[in-house]
Scaffold this motif. Structure first.
Motif, PDB file in Angstrom:
ATOM      1  N   SER A 144       8.145 -20.956 -50.925  1.00 34.54           N
ATOM      2  CA  SER A 144       8.096 -20.244 -52.142  1.00 34.54           C
ATOM      3  C   SER A 144       8.097 -21.414 -53.192  1.00 34.54           C
ATOM      4  O   SER A 144       7.416 -21.479 -54.189  1.00 34.54           O
ATOM      5  CB  SER A 144       8.813 -18.979 -52.271  1.00 34.54           C
ATOM      6  OG  SER A 144       8.783 -18.563 -53.751  1.00 34.54           O
ATOM      7  N   ASP A 145       9.366 -22.254 -52.959  1.00 38.15           N
ATOM      8  CA  ASP A 145       9.729 -23.042 -54.070  1.00 38.15           C
ATOM      9  C   ASP A 145       8.750 -24.118 -54.252  1.00 38.15           C
ATOM     10  O   ASP A 145       8.170 -24.578 -55.223  1.00 38.15           O
ATOM     11  CB  ASP A 145      10.890 -23.706 -53.819  1.00 38.15           C
ATOM     12  CG  ASP A 145      12.133 -22.607 -54.105  1.00 38.15           C
ATOM     13  OD1 ASP A 145      11.980 -21.613 -54.816  1.00 38.15           O
ATOM     14  OD2 ASP A 145      13.399 -22.980 -53.844  1.00 38.15           O
ATOM     15  N   PHE A 190      -4.650 -26.316 -51.116  1.00 39.18           N
ATOM     16  CA  PHE A 190      -3.355 -26.895 -50.788  1.00 39.18           C
ATOM     17  C   PHE A 190      -3.121 -26.990 -49.279  1.00 39.18           C
ATOM     18  O   PHE A 190      -3.466 -25.948 -48.412  1.00 39.18           O
ATOM     19  CB  PHE A 190      -2.099 -26.145 -51.654  1.00 39.18           C
ATOM     20  CG  PHE A 190      -1.544 -25.130 -51.110  1.00 39.18           C
ATOM     21  CD1 PHE A 190      -0.807 -25.134 -50.170  1.00 39.18           C
ATOM     22  CD2 PHE A 190      -2.012 -24.001 -51.736  1.00 39.18           C
ATOM     23  CE1 PHE A 190      -0.234 -23.686 -49.933  1.00 39.18           C
ATOM     24  CE2 PHE A 190      -1.367 -22.762 -51.735  1.00 39.18           C
ATOM     25  CZ  PHE A 190      -0.663 -22.651 -50.642  1.00 39.18           C
ATOM     26  N   VAL A 191      -2.348 -27.828 -48.798  1.00 37.68           N
ATOM     27  CA  VAL A 191      -1.610 -27.826 -47.323  1.00 37.68           C
ATOM     28  C   VAL A 191      -0.369 -28.146 -47.535  1.00 37.68           C
ATOM     29  O   VAL A 191       0.287 -28.895 -48.141  1.00 37.68           O
ATOM     30  CB  VAL A 191      -2.560 -28.849 -46.663  1.00 37.68           C
ATOM     31  CG1 VAL A 191      -2.010 -29.044 -45.216  1.00 37.68           C
ATOM     32  CG2 VAL A 191      -4.131 -28.505 -46.568  1.00 37.68           C
ATOM     33  N   LEU A 192       0.561 -27.422 -46.632  1.00 35.41           N
ATOM     34  CA  LEU A 192       1.970 -27.587 -46.788  1.00 35.41           C
ATOM     35  C   LEU A 192       2.270 -27.681 -45.380  1.00 35.41           C
ATOM     36  O   LEU A 192       1.896 -26.748 -44.305  1.00 35.41           O
ATOM     37  CB  LEU A 192       2.593 -26.443 -47.268  1.00 35.41           C
ATOM     38  CG  LEU A 192       4.132 -26.261 -47.153  1.00 35.41           C
ATOM     39  CD1 LEU A 192       4.917 -27.694 -47.773  1.00 35.41           C
ATOM     40  CD2 LEU A 192       4.777 -25.041 -47.519  1.00 35.41           C
ATOM     41  N   PRO A 249       4.034 -18.655 -56.577  1.00 33.71           N
ATOM     42  CA  PRO A 249       5.058 -18.846 -55.263  1.00 33.71           C
ATOM     43  C   PRO A 249       4.282 -17.961 -54.163  1.00 33.71           C
ATOM     44  O   PRO A 249       4.031 -17.045 -54.239  1.00 33.71           O
ATOM     45  CB  PRO A 249       6.155 -18.358 -55.857  1.00 33.71           C
ATOM     46  CG  PRO A 249       6.090 -17.927 -56.869  1.00 33.71           C
ATOM     47  CD  PRO A 249       4.872 -18.315 -57.388  1.00 33.71           C
ATOM     48  N   LEU A 250       4.316 -18.710 -53.138  1.00 27.12           N
ATOM     49  CA  LEU A 250       3.790 -17.833 -51.628  1.00 27.12           C
ATOM     50  C   LEU A 250       4.841 -17.393 -50.939  1.00 27.12           C
ATOM     51  O   LEU A 250       5.975 -18.116 -50.413  1.00 27.12           O
ATOM     52  CB  LEU A 250       3.296 -18.963 -50.853  1.00 27.12           C
ATOM     53  CG  LEU A 250       2.616 -18.530 -49.473  1.00 27.12           C
ATOM     54  CD1 LEU A 250       1.597 -17.338 -49.600  1.00 27.12           C
ATOM     55  CD2 LEU A 250       2.070 -19.506 -48.494  1.00 27.12           C
ATOM     56  N   ASN A 251       5.061 -16.053 -50.829  1.00 31.22           N
ATOM     57  CA  ASN A 251       6.114 -15.339 -50.262  1.00 31.22           C
ATOM     58  C   ASN A 251       5.579 -15.021 -48.798  1.00 31.22           C
ATOM     59  O   ASN A 251       4.917 -14.327 -48.659  1.00 31.22           O
ATOM     60  CB  ASN A 251       6.571 -14.235 -50.939  1.00 31.22           C
ATOM     61  CG  ASN A 251       7.392 -14.759 -52.237  1.00 31.22           C
ATOM     62  OD1 ASN A 251       8.163 -15.474 -52.164  1.00 31.22           O
ATOM     63  ND2 ASN A 251       6.961 -13.985 -53.212  1.00 31.22           N
ATOM     64  N   SER A 294       5.350 -32.148 -45.877  1.00 28.49           N
ATOM     65  CA  SER A 294       4.634 -32.520 -46.620  1.00 28.49           C
ATOM     66  C   SER A 294       3.570 -31.412 -47.503  1.00 28.49           C
ATOM     67  O   SER A 294       3.305 -30.483 -46.843  1.00 28.49           O
ATOM     68  CB  SER A 294       3.265 -33.250 -45.798  1.00 28.49           C
ATOM     69  OG  SER A 294       2.082 -33.575 -46.331  1.00 28.49           O
ATOM     70  N   PHE A 295       3.521 -31.890 -48.736  1.00 32.05           N
ATOM     71  CA  PHE A 295       2.729 -30.820 -49.679  1.00 32.05           C
ATOM     72  C   PHE A 295       1.799 -31.444 -50.474  1.00 32.05           C
ATOM     73  O   PHE A 295       1.714 -32.596 -50.955  1.00 32.05           O
ATOM     74  CB  PHE A 295       3.555 -30.092 -50.705  1.00 32.05           C
ATOM     75  CG  PHE A 295       2.814 -29.039 -51.374  1.00 32.05           C
ATOM     76  CD1 PHE A 295       2.699 -27.834 -50.893  1.00 32.05           C
ATOM     77  CD2 PHE A 295       2.217 -29.240 -52.570  1.00 32.05           C
ATOM     78  CE1 PHE A 295       1.838 -27.004 -51.773  1.00 32.05           C
ATOM     79  CE2 PHE A 295       1.426 -28.503 -53.212  1.00 32.05           C
ATOM     80  CZ  PHE A 295       1.341 -27.378 -52.910  1.00 32.05           C
TER      81      PHE A 295
END
Length: 162
Positions: free
Chosen positions: A122-123, A81-83, A132-134, A26-27
Motif C-alpha cells: 500500500s505504501d 507499474f510493476v512491484l 494505494p493498493l490494498n 523493486s518498484f
C-alpha cells in the motif's frame, strides 16, 4: 479420563516471530517513465510464491513470501507499474509434529506476516504515484494445495515412460 491424559501429553504449539524484513524490493513506475498520464482503468494481477527453510539455530525457520504485482491499463494493455517484493519472516516454532511442519510453515507463517506485507504494498504504490493498493486476503491454504497438486503432476509425468 485417558483422553485428558493424552491431550496433556501433546506438545503445546508455540510460534514466535523473531524478525521480519524486506530482502528485496523493486518498484517500477512504467507509466511515468514513458511520460504518459491521464485517466486509466487499472487491471492488477498478483502472483504469490512461498518458500521456507530451516535455519542453523534450533527450531528456527525462514519463510519467504515473494510477491509480483503488475498493473496494466485495461483498455490499452500498457503496463502502469510493476512491484516485486521478497518479504521474510524468521520464526521460532516448537511443538509442531514433523509431518505437519511443512504446511505449517507455508500456511500459518505467511498469515502472520501478511498484514505487514500488505501495508508495504500500500505504501509503496502510494509513494510511487498511484492510489494505494490494498491487497485482498491471500488464501495460503489454496496456494499450498495447488503447489502440492503441481508437484504430484510433475512426479507422475516424470515417472511415466516416454
Amino acid at each position: 479420563m485417558a483422553e485428558n491424559g493424552e491431550a496433556q501429553q501433546q506438545p503445546q504449539v508455540q510460534m514466535n516471530v523473531l524478525a521480519q524484513f524486506i530482502r528485496d524490493m523493486s518498484f517500477e513506475n512504467v507509466m511515468a517513465q514513458k511520460g504518459t498520464g491521464g485517466e486509466v482503468q487499472p487491471d492488477v494481477s498478483v502472483q504469490v510464491n512461498l518458500d521456507a527453510k530451516k535455519r542453523s539455530a534450533e527450531n528456527q525457520y525462514e519463510v519467504v513470501t515473494k510477491l509480483t504485482v503488475e498493473s496494466k491499463n485495461k483498455e490499452s494493455g500498457n503496463v502502469l507499474f510493476v512491484l516485486e517484493l521478497e518479504y521474510v519472516g524468521v520464526f521460532n516454532i516448537v511443538g509442531v509434529p514433523e509431518d505437519q511442519l511443512h504446511p505449517f510453515l507455508l500456511i500459518e507463517c505467511p498469515r502472520m506476516t501478511f498484514p505487514f506485507l500488505r501495508r508495504i504494498v500500500s505504501d509503496v504504490t502510494r509513494d510511487g504515484g498511484f492510489p494505494p493498493l490494498n491487497l485482498d486476503n491471500i488464501d495460503f491454504v489454496g496456494i499450498y494445495r495447488n503447489e502440492l497438486a503441481r508437484r504430484q503432476q510433475e512426479a507422475a509425468a516424470a515417472a511415466t515412460p516416454q
